[in-house]
Design an enzyme around this catalytic site. Structure first.
Site, PDB file in Angstrom:
ATOM      1  N   HIS A  78     -13.899  30.320  28.783  1.00 17.58           N
ATOM      2  CA  HIS A  78     -14.460  30.849  27.531  1.00 17.58           C
ATOM      3  C   HIS A  78     -13.349  31.160  26.526  1.00 17.58           C
ATOM      4  CE1 HIS A  78     -17.407  32.789  24.981  1.00 17.58           C
ATOM      5  NE2 HIS A  78     -16.759  33.941  25.033  1.00 17.58           N
ATOM      6  N   GLN A  80     -10.299  29.824  26.387  1.00 20.04           N
ATOM      7  CA  GLN A  80      -9.720  28.573  25.916  1.00 20.04           C
ATOM      8  C   GLN A  80     -10.648  27.890  24.914  1.00 20.04           C
ATOM      9  OE1 GLN A  80      -6.674  27.364  26.423  1.00 20.04           O
ATOM     10  NE2 GLN A  80      -6.101  29.046  27.760  1.00 20.04           N
ATOM     11  N   HIS A  82     -12.766  29.416  22.919  1.00 23.11           N
ATOM     12  CA  HIS A  82     -12.655  30.156  21.659  1.00 23.11           C
ATOM     13  C   HIS A  82     -11.437  29.693  20.870  1.00 23.11           C
ATOM     14  CE1 HIS A  82     -15.433  33.458  20.750  1.00 23.11           C
ATOM     15  NE2 HIS A  82     -15.723  33.454  22.040  1.00 23.11           N
TER      16      HIS A  82
END
Length: 106
Positions: A78, A80, A82
């Protein structure tokens, strides 16, 4: 369920990546209203947040390169995600702001 070993760093990825994307969205909104000074200032804030996210990512990469395995978790993925989304969004925002500026010059 075990807690990811680098939770603080992962949360920095999520937080700074989200902030970078949010600033890019605000920059496009400012440009849409013709406020290019604010738009460019917000893009600089987006860049600063991306730098912070990259620092977090680099600390994880350094850990892994040093031979210390970094646990892969859903939060890591998650974070990475973002970061990569924020980078793409900021690049797109810069292009859209340029288009708005050229339209206003005509």
């Amino acid at each position: 369920m075990a807690e990811p070993q680098n939770l603080e760093v992962i949360m920095q990825l999520i937080m700074h990546g989200g902030d970078a994307k949010g600033k890019a969205v605000e920059a496009m909104a400012a440009a849409k209203e013709g406020d290019f000074e604010t738009a460019n200032a917000l893009l600089k804030e987006s860049d600063a947040a991306l730098i912070e996210a990259h620092h977090a990512q680099t600390s994880l990469l350094t850990e892994e390169a040093s031979g210390n395995s970094v646990e892969l978790s859903l939060l890591m993925v998650h974070g990475q995600d973002h970061l990569m989304t924020a980078i793409a969004f900021k690049d797109m925002a810069k292009e859209i702001i340029d288009v708005y500026q050229k339209m206003e010059e005509k």
